[in-house]
Write a protein that holds these residues in place. Structure first.
Motif, short mmCIF file in Angstrom:
data_model
loop_
_atom_site.label_atom_id
_atom_site.label_comp_id
_atom_site.label_asym_id
_atom_site.label_seq_id
_atom_site.Cartn_x
_atom_site.Cartn_y
_atom_site.Cartn_z
N GLU A 197 -20.42 -6.71 -28.20
CA GLU A 197 -20.35 -5.40 -27.56
C GLU A 197 -20.42 -4.28 -28.59
O GLU A 197 -20.30 -4.51 -29.80
N GLY A 198 -20.61 -3.07 -28.09
CA GLY A 198 -20.64 -1.92 -28.98
C GLY A 198 -22.02 -1.59 -29.49
O GLY A 198 -22.17 -0.69 -30.32
N ARG A 199 -23.05 -2.30 -29.01
CA ARG A 199 -24.43 -2.01 -29.41
C ARG A 199 -25.05 -1.10 -28.36
O ARG A 199 -25.80 -1.54 -27.50
N GLU A 200 -24.72 0.19 -28.43
CA GLU A 200 -25.12 1.13 -27.39
C GLU A 200 -26.40 1.88 -27.74
O GLU A 200 -27.01 2.50 -26.87
N HIS A 201 -26.79 1.88 -29.01
CA HIS A 201 -28.00 2.59 -29.42
C HIS A 201 -29.23 1.77 -29.08
O HIS A 201 -29.38 0.63 -29.54
N VAL A 202 -30.11 2.33 -28.28
CA VAL A 202 -31.36 1.65 -27.92
C VAL A 202 -32.47 2.19 -28.80
O VAL A 202 -32.69 3.40 -28.88
N MET A 203 -33.16 1.28 -29.48
CA MET A 203 -34.24 1.63 -30.39
C MET A 203 -35.57 1.12 -29.82
O MET A 203 -35.61 0.06 -29.17
N ILE A 204 -36.62 1.87 -30.06
CA ILE A 204 -37.95 1.50 -29.59
C ILE A 204 -38.91 1.40 -30.78
O ILE A 204 -39.05 2.35 -31.56
N LEU A 205 -39.53 0.23 -30.92
CA LEU A 205 -40.56 0.02 -31.93
C LEU A 205 -41.93 0.18 -31.27
O LEU A 205 -42.23 -0.51 -30.29
N THR A 206 -42.74 1.11 -31.80
CA THR A 206 -44.10 1.29 -31.31
C THR A 206 -45.06 0.74 -32.37
O THR A 206 -45.34 1.41 -33.37
N PRO A 207 -45.53 -0.49 -32.20
CA PRO A 207 -46.31 -1.11 -33.27
C PRO A 207 -47.68 -0.47 -33.45
O PRO A 207 -48.40 -0.22 -32.49
N ARG A 208 -48.02 -0.20 -34.69
CA ARG A 208 -49.37 0.24 -35.03
C ARG A 208 -50.20 -0.95 -35.50
O ARG A 208 -51.42 -0.85 -35.63
#
Length: 225
Positions: A197-208
Protein backbone atom coordinates in the motif's frame (compact mmCIF):
# COMPACT_ATOMS: atom_id res chain seq x y z
CA UNK A 1 -26.74 -41.45 2.54
CA UNK A 2 -24.20 -38.58 2.80
CA UNK A 3 -22.70 -37.30 -0.42
CA UNK A 4 -19.19 -38.37 -1.22
CA UNK A 5 -16.64 -35.70 -0.35
CA UNK A 6 -15.28 -33.72 -3.26
CA UNK A 7 -11.70 -34.70 -4.07
CA UNK A 8 -9.16 -32.14 -2.92
CA UNK A 9 -7.65 -29.93 -5.56
CA UNK A 10 -4.06 -30.93 -6.26
CA UNK A 11 -1.03 -28.68 -6.49
CA UNK A 12 -1.22 -28.79 -10.29
CA UNK A 13 -4.79 -27.47 -10.22
CA UNK A 14 -3.88 -24.66 -7.84
CA UNK A 15 -0.98 -23.57 -10.02
CA UNK A 16 -3.16 -23.64 -13.14
CA UNK A 17 -5.83 -21.49 -11.46
CA UNK A 18 -3.24 -19.04 -10.15
CA UNK A 19 -1.59 -18.62 -13.55
CA UNK A 20 -4.95 -18.33 -15.37
CA UNK A 21 -6.12 -15.60 -12.99
CA UNK A 22 -2.76 -13.84 -13.27
CA UNK A 23 -3.31 -13.60 -17.03
CA UNK A 24 -6.94 -12.57 -16.59
CA UNK A 25 -8.24 -15.56 -18.56
CA UNK A 26 -11.46 -17.51 -18.17
CA UNK A 27 -11.63 -21.29 -18.42
CA UNK A 28 -13.20 -20.84 -21.85
CA UNK A 29 -10.23 -18.69 -22.92
CA UNK A 30 -7.75 -21.34 -21.79
CA UNK A 31 -9.76 -24.13 -23.39
CA UNK A 32 -9.75 -22.30 -26.71
CA UNK A 33 -6.01 -21.70 -26.53
CA UNK A 34 -5.23 -25.29 -25.52
CA UNK A 35 -7.69 -26.97 -27.90
CA UNK A 36 -9.64 -28.57 -25.05
CA UNK A 37 -13.17 -28.56 -23.67
CA UNK A 38 -13.90 -26.00 -20.91
CA UNK A 39 -15.24 -28.85 -18.80
CA UNK A 40 -11.86 -30.59 -18.94
CA UNK A 41 -10.07 -27.41 -17.86
CA UNK A 42 -12.45 -27.27 -14.89
CA UNK A 43 -11.76 -30.94 -14.11
CA UNK A 44 -7.99 -30.46 -14.17
CA UNK A 45 -8.28 -27.38 -11.94
CA UNK A 46 -10.68 -28.87 -9.40
CA UNK A 47 -9.67 -32.54 -9.20
CA UNK A 48 -6.41 -34.35 -8.47
CA UNK A 49 -5.92 -35.03 -12.16
CA UNK A 50 -2.84 -36.42 -13.94
CA UNK A 51 -3.10 -35.20 -17.56
CA UNK A 52 -0.85 -36.58 -20.27
CA UNK A 53 2.28 -34.73 -21.36
CA UNK A 54 0.72 -33.72 -24.70
CA UNK A 55 -2.10 -31.86 -22.99
CA UNK A 56 0.28 -30.35 -20.41
CA UNK A 57 2.47 -28.95 -23.19
CA UNK A 58 -0.55 -27.33 -24.86
CA UNK A 59 -1.83 -26.04 -21.52
CA UNK A 60 1.54 -24.55 -20.58
CA UNK A 61 1.70 -22.83 -23.98
CA UNK A 62 -1.86 -21.51 -23.49
CA UNK A 63 -0.90 -20.12 -20.08
CA UNK A 64 2.37 -18.65 -21.39
CA UNK A 65 4.45 -20.73 -18.99
CA UNK A 66 6.21 -24.09 -18.85
CA UNK A 67 5.29 -27.61 -17.80
CA UNK A 68 8.01 -27.32 -15.16
CA UNK A 69 6.34 -24.27 -13.65
CA UNK A 70 2.86 -25.82 -13.70
CA UNK A 71 4.08 -29.04 -12.12
CA UNK A 72 6.14 -27.25 -9.47
CA UNK A 73 9.42 -28.57 -10.82
CA UNK A 74 11.16 -25.22 -10.42
CA UNK A 75 9.97 -24.54 -6.87
CA UNK A 76 13.15 -25.73 -5.16
CA UNK A 77 15.65 -24.99 -7.93
CA UNK A 78 18.36 -22.41 -7.29
CA UNK A 79 18.56 -19.55 -9.80
CA UNK A 80 20.74 -19.63 -12.87
CA UNK A 81 19.98 -23.14 -14.16
CA UNK A 82 18.55 -22.01 -17.52
CA UNK A 83 20.73 -22.95 -20.47
CA UNK A 84 20.78 -21.71 -24.04
CA UNK A 85 19.73 -24.16 -26.77
CA UNK A 86 22.44 -25.18 -29.24
CA UNK A 87 20.65 -24.05 -32.40
CA UNK A 88 18.66 -21.12 -31.00
CA UNK A 89 18.53 -17.83 -32.87
CA UNK A 90 17.17 -14.37 -32.18
CA UNK A 91 14.55 -12.69 -34.35
CA UNK A 92 13.32 -9.10 -34.14
CA UNK A 93 9.66 -8.54 -33.29
CA UNK A 94 7.56 -5.86 -34.95
CA UNK A 95 5.84 -3.21 -32.86
CA UNK A 96 2.40 -4.81 -33.15
CA UNK A 97 3.68 -8.14 -31.80
CA UNK A 98 5.48 -6.35 -28.97
CA UNK A 99 2.18 -4.86 -27.81
CA UNK A 100 0.49 -8.26 -28.11
CA UNK A 101 3.14 -9.81 -25.86
CA UNK A 102 2.86 -6.95 -23.36
CA UNK A 103 -0.84 -7.79 -23.07
CA UNK A 104 -3.14 -5.47 -21.15
CA UNK A 105 -1.28 -5.90 -17.85
CA UNK A 106 1.76 -7.60 -16.42
CA UNK A 107 4.95 -7.33 -14.41
CA UNK A 108 8.07 -5.66 -15.74
CA UNK A 109 11.23 -3.82 -14.72
CA UNK A 110 11.70 -0.07 -14.97
CA UNK A 111 15.22 1.32 -15.46
CA UNK A 112 15.99 4.96 -14.70
CA UNK A 113 18.81 7.24 -13.63
CA UNK A 114 18.65 8.35 -10.00
CA UNK A 115 20.91 10.65 -8.00
CA UNK A 116 22.86 7.65 -6.75
CA UNK A 117 23.22 6.08 -10.20
CA UNK A 118 21.19 3.67 -12.36
CA UNK A 119 18.17 2.03 -10.68
CA UNK A 120 16.05 -0.94 -11.79
CA UNK A 121 12.66 -1.43 -10.11
CA UNK A 122 9.95 -4.10 -10.56
CA UNK A 123 6.49 -2.70 -11.38
CA UNK A 124 2.98 -3.97 -11.99
CA UNK A 125 1.99 -2.26 -15.22
CA UNK A 126 -1.23 -1.62 -17.11
CA UNK A 127 -1.41 -0.96 -20.88
CA UNK A 128 -3.60 2.02 -21.86
CA UNK A 129 -3.99 2.61 -25.60
CA UNK A 130 -0.33 2.84 -26.55
CA UNK A 131 0.90 3.95 -23.13
CA UNK A 132 1.84 2.12 -19.95
CA UNK A 133 0.70 3.08 -16.44
CA UNK A 134 2.00 2.02 -13.05
CA UNK A 135 1.71 3.23 -9.46
CA UNK A 136 4.57 4.12 -7.17
CA UNK A 137 5.26 5.66 -3.78
CA UNK A 138 5.79 9.35 -3.12
CA UNK A 139 9.43 8.88 -2.08
CA UNK A 140 10.41 6.25 -4.64
CA UNK A 141 13.10 6.96 -7.26
CA UNK A 142 10.44 6.47 -9.93
CA UNK A 143 8.36 9.36 -8.53
CA UNK A 144 11.31 11.71 -9.04
CA UNK A 145 11.80 10.66 -12.67
CA UNK A 146 8.96 12.86 -14.01
CA UNK A 147 9.99 14.48 -17.28
CA UNK A 148 12.92 12.14 -17.88
CA UNK A 149 13.28 9.11 -20.13
CA UNK A 150 12.95 5.67 -18.59
CA UNK A 151 12.89 2.13 -19.93
CA UNK A 152 10.38 -0.63 -19.21
CA UNK A 153 11.38 -4.23 -19.95
CA UNK A 154 9.30 -7.37 -19.64
CA UNK A 155 9.97 -10.90 -20.80
CA UNK A 156 9.00 -14.54 -20.68
CA UNK A 157 11.55 -17.37 -20.40
CA UNK A 158 10.75 -21.04 -20.98
CA UNK A 159 13.55 -22.97 -19.28
CA UNK A 160 12.18 -26.30 -20.48
CA UNK A 161 12.82 -25.47 -24.15
CA UNK A 162 15.42 -22.67 -23.73
CA UNK A 163 13.27 -20.16 -25.57
CA UNK A 164 11.54 -16.90 -24.74
CA UNK A 165 10.99 -13.27 -25.67
CA UNK A 166 11.64 -9.79 -24.34
CA UNK A 167 10.07 -6.40 -25.05
CA UNK A 168 11.62 -3.00 -24.32
CA UNK A 169 9.85 0.37 -24.18
CA UNK A 170 11.79 3.63 -23.94
CA UNK A 171 10.29 7.09 -23.56
CA UNK A 172 9.41 9.99 -21.26
CA UNK A 173 7.39 9.45 -18.11
CA UNK A 174 4.87 11.83 -16.58
CA UNK A 175 2.74 11.88 -13.44
CA UNK A 176 -1.06 11.92 -13.55
CA UNK A 177 -1.70 15.23 -11.82
CA UNK A 178 -5.50 15.06 -11.61
CA UNK A 179 -6.36 13.01 -8.51
CA UNK A 180 -9.68 11.82 -9.92
CA UNK A 181 -7.97 10.52 -13.06
CA UNK A 182 -5.30 8.87 -10.93
CA UNK A 183 -7.90 7.20 -8.72
CA UNK A 184 -9.77 5.83 -11.75
CA UNK A 185 -6.54 4.41 -13.16
CA UNK A 186 -5.65 2.79 -9.83
CA UNK A 187 -9.10 1.23 -9.54
CA UNK A 188 -9.01 -0.01 -13.15
CA UNK A 189 -5.64 -1.72 -12.68
CA UNK A 190 -5.76 -5.52 -12.78
CA UNK A 191 -3.35 -5.90 -9.85
CA UNK A 192 -2.33 -3.68 -6.97
CA UNK A 193 1.42 -2.99 -6.65
CA UNK A 194 3.27 -5.96 -5.17
CA UNK A 195 5.32 -3.52 -3.10
CA UNK A 196 2.23 -2.89 -0.95
CA UNK A 197 0.00 0.00 0.00
CA UNK A 198 0.92 3.65 -0.21
CA UNK A 199 1.67 3.63 -3.95
CA UNK A 200 -0.71 6.45 -4.83
CA UNK A 201 1.31 8.19 -7.55
CA UNK A 202 0.24 7.04 -11.02
CA UNK A 203 2.91 7.38 -13.69
CA UNK A 204 2.44 7.15 -17.46
CA UNK A 205 5.18 6.02 -19.85
CA UNK A 206 4.67 7.19 -23.44
CA UNK A 207 7.13 5.10 -25.46
CA UNK A 208 8.92 6.69 -28.38
CA UNK A 209 10.67 3.39 -29.09
CA UNK A 210 9.20 -0.13 -28.84
CA UNK A 211 11.45 -3.08 -29.64
CA UNK A 212 11.38 -6.79 -28.98
CA UNK A 213 13.25 -9.99 -29.64
CA UNK A 214 12.29 -13.64 -29.57
CA UNK A 215 14.45 -16.74 -29.20
CA UNK A 216 13.54 -19.31 -31.83
CA UNK A 217 14.44 -22.94 -31.08
CA UNK A 218 13.89 -25.49 -33.88
CA UNK A 219 11.24 -28.10 -33.06
CA UNK A 220 10.24 -26.46 -29.77
CA UNK A 221 6.44 -26.51 -29.21
CA UNK A 222 4.68 -23.38 -30.38
CA UNK A 223 7.74 -21.91 -32.10
CA UNK A 224 7.11 -20.13 -35.36
CA UNK A 225 8.86 -17.19 -37.00
Amino acid sequence: MPASPKPARGDLGRRIVARRLQLGLSRQDVALRAGAAPGYIEYVEEQSATPGIGFLLRLADALETTVQELSGGTGELPPGLGRGARRARLVELDVAMCWVLLGDHGVGRVALTHEGGPVVLPVNYQVLDGEVAFSTGEDSPLATAVGTEIALETDHIDDAFSKGWSVLLVGPVRAVADEEDARELREAAYATPWAGEGREHVMILTPRRVTGRKIIVPDAPGDTD
